[in-house]
Design an enzyme around this catalytic site. Sequence first.
Site, short mmCIF file in Angstrom:
data_model
loop_
_atom_site.label_atom_id
_atom_site.label_comp_id
_atom_site.label_asym_id
_atom_site.label_seq_id
_atom_site.Cartn_x
_atom_site.Cartn_y
_atom_site.Cartn_z
N ALA A 1 0.87 -1.19 0.00
CA ALA A 1 0.00 0.00 0.00
C ALA A 1 0.90 1.23 0.00
O ALA A 1 0.80 2.12 0.85
CB ALA A 1 -0.97 0.00 1.18
N LEU A 2 1.79 1.25 -0.98
CA LEU A 2 2.88 2.23 -0.98
C LEU A 2 2.37 3.66 -1.11
O LEU A 2 1.41 3.94 -1.83
CB LEU A 2 3.85 1.93 -2.13
N HIS B 1 7.00 5.65 1.75
CA HIS B 1 7.79 4.51 1.26
C HIS B 1 8.73 4.95 0.13
O HIS B 1 9.88 4.50 0.06
CB HIS B 1 6.87 3.42 0.71
N GLN C 1 10.74 0.77 15.90
CA GLN C 1 11.11 -0.32 14.98
C GLN C 1 12.53 -0.11 14.45
O GLN C 1 13.33 -1.05 14.40
CB GLN C 1 10.11 -0.36 13.83
N ASP D 1 8.36 4.91 12.15
CA ASP D 1 8.32 3.78 13.08
C ASP D 1 9.64 3.79 13.85
O ASP D 1 10.50 2.94 13.64
CB ASP D 1 8.11 2.47 12.31
N SER E 1 0.80 7.26 6.22
CA SER E 1 0.72 5.88 6.69
C SER E 1 -0.28 5.14 5.83
O SER E 1 -1.30 5.71 5.42
CB SER E 1 0.25 5.86 8.15
N SER E 2 -0.01 3.87 5.56
CA SER E 2 -0.98 3.06 4.82
C SER E 2 -2.30 3.01 5.58
O SER E 2 -3.37 2.88 4.98
CB SER E 2 -0.45 1.65 4.61
N ALA F 1 3.99 8.07 -0.47
CA ALA F 1 5.20 8.88 -0.65
C ALA F 1 6.23 8.65 0.46
O ALA F 1 7.43 8.87 0.24
CB ALA F 1 4.83 10.36 -0.72
#
Length: 290
Positions: free
Chosen positions: A32-33, A37, A153, A150, A185-186, A35
């Site tokens: 679900a790319l 990503h 993460q 994230d 965010s997706s 900007a």
Amino acid sequence: MQLVREPEAYRRACDAARAAGHRVAIVPTMGALHAGHMALVEAARARADWVALSVFVNPTQFGPNEDFERYPRTLEADVARCEAAGVALVYAPPREAMYPAGEETRVRVGATAAPLCGRFRPVHFEGVTTVVAKLFALTGPCLAAFGRKDYQQLRVITRMTTDLFLPVEILGVPIVREPDGLALSSRNAYLSADDRARGLSIARALSAAVRRFDAGERDPEAIVRPALAAVRAAASSVDYVELVDADTLAPPPARLGARVLLAVAARFGATRLIDNVVLGEDGPPLAAGA
Ligand code: AMP
């Protein structure tokens, strides 16, 4: 551009790229790319001349009542976007390829994974480290790009890479935001117009905190209290609004130093949003007066 679904074929493609003299980079995603990503792809392409992007909605990082089933899956559009961005290969394995029958091994996480999201998503980071370790094992020596969106993460994966002597250089990429400050965010696709408007409270609260810190405030409570009040007033529920050490994610000292992470997780409707700033390093997500 190649689209690869099988782990050994992906490993062979990475080996072949290195053998041909390329510097290999991997951008791990759940698809679900958007900007955000693509900023990782750009950052990777600035440092490596053969960039792979993985699309895998990793089941082990979702809790039993989380959104694994309904997570957006848009592979065709993702592939087109990667091709246009100069990605060399998209690796989109089926679930059984990454978790074949009989698999049982997990990468156990430690103190960096315990606070913040770790308190609310108990299996999450073990799932992340396990799938990223698998991906790194297939990719081989490489650069790997992760978003500071994230932030925890990024720190957990950096720690794992150091601890396991993995031949991977981790690159942390700044958060990409909408013009009004909302971090891309997706999961933003789940937000109603009202949720989205209320979700902007996070960027506003983070911006106010940056201004307080930059004006010299070093009392943690004087930073957290107004930020928590602002997000609480707008959110359906708040998981945390917290200051932690920007490297170890340990609690901050009684008087803040030159650099500290302010991290937020809150729900708007059923959608959980996370965001952060590193005070002393990042500018405000919103321009003054916005
Ligand atoms: P995801 O597909 O949500 O698992 O994210 C894949 C990668 O993209 C992770 O390293 C994220 O931190 C990064 N990412 C997601 N959203 C953003 C954003 N708004 N800005 C920068 N990086 C992001």
